[in-house]
Design a protein around this motif. Sequence first.
Motif, PDB file in Angstrom:
ATOM      1  N   VAL A  19       0.524  -1.254   0.203  1.00 29.45           N
ATOM      2  CA  VAL A  19      -0.003  -0.359  -0.143  1.00 29.45           C
ATOM      3  C   VAL A  19       0.892   1.388   0.073  1.00 29.45           C
ATOM      4  O   VAL A  19       0.556   1.883   0.870  1.00 29.45           O
ATOM      5  CB  VAL A  19      -0.869  -0.141   1.623  1.00 29.45           C
ATOM      6  N   VAL A  22      -0.031   5.544  -0.334  1.00 30.85           N
ATOM      7  CA  VAL A  22      -1.348   6.221  -0.190  1.00 30.85           C
ATOM      8  C   VAL A  22      -0.878   7.433   0.691  1.00 30.85           C
ATOM      9  O   VAL A  22       0.155   6.599   1.957  1.00 30.85           O
ATOM     10  CB  VAL A  22      -2.088   5.242   0.913  1.00 30.85           C
ATOM     11  N   SER A  60      -7.399  11.159   2.149  1.00 30.77           N
ATOM     12  CA  SER A  60      -6.283  10.221   1.356  1.00 30.77           C
ATOM     13  C   SER A  60      -6.069  11.073  -0.035  1.00 30.77           C
ATOM     14  O   SER A  60      -6.716  11.663  -0.454  1.00 30.77           O
ATOM     15  CB  SER A  60      -6.449   9.295   0.591  1.00 30.77           C
ATOM     16  N   HIS A  63      -6.305   9.087  -6.075  1.00 33.45           N
ATOM     17  CA  HIS A  63      -5.313   7.618  -6.807  1.00 33.45           C
ATOM     18  C   HIS A  63      -6.940   6.525  -7.301  1.00 33.45           C
ATOM     19  O   HIS A  63      -7.590   7.489  -7.470  1.00 33.45           O
ATOM     20  CB  HIS A  63      -4.736   6.957  -5.659  1.00 33.45           C
ATOM     21  N   HIS A  65      -6.067   2.389  -8.805  1.00 36.81           N
ATOM     22  CA  HIS A  65      -5.479   0.999  -8.311  1.00 36.81           C
ATOM     23  C   HIS A  65      -5.698   0.140  -9.772  1.00 36.81           C
ATOM     24  O   HIS A  65      -5.454   0.813 -10.265  1.00 36.81           O
ATOM     25  CB  HIS A  65      -7.154   0.596  -7.502  1.00 36.81           C
ATOM     26  N   VAL A 134      -1.935   1.324  -4.643  1.00 36.29           N
ATOM     27  CA  VAL A 134      -1.877   2.190  -5.427  1.00 36.29           C
ATOM     28  C   VAL A 134      -1.558   3.237  -5.825  1.00 36.29           C
ATOM     29  O   VAL A 134      -0.131   3.144  -5.245  1.00 36.29           O
ATOM     30  CB  VAL A 134      -2.767   3.409  -3.268  1.00 36.29           C
TER      31      VAL A 134
END
Length: 138
Positions: A19, A22, A60, A63, A65, A134
């Motif tokens: 991850v 982030v 956040s 973003h 994925h 991310v």
Amino acid sequence: MTRPLLLAAALAATVLTAVPGVSLAGDASKVTLVYEHELPNVPGKSIRGVLVEYPPGGSSEGHTHPSSAFIYATVLEGAIRSQVNDGPVKVYRAGENFSEMPGDRHGVSANDSQTEPARLLAVFVVDTDETELVYPLK
């Protein structure tokens, strides 16, 4: 090192590589990989559960994925402000959920409260060989 400590260390290392990217405004948040398992009936796919904990006022950055990722998110505590693609900004409260399709852009993901924490569980169905979940919007 005992087996539980080794497992905890391995999980922490997995979270840091699974991850990245982030980053949260305001106070630091906590992003934790809480589940990972290859799907036995879908070769090449895995399911991963990520717990995202927002402090009051936390958010956040925008973003995306991996292009292979389908995401189902459930708000566990508090209220999360979210926008997927060019859709409206919506507030989801504890017990409510939303999903993201492969290729979607998540422009807004934030705690809707300046005084209370918020948590969500994001469940990914993703290619097993994906190492990052991310990617910041450019």
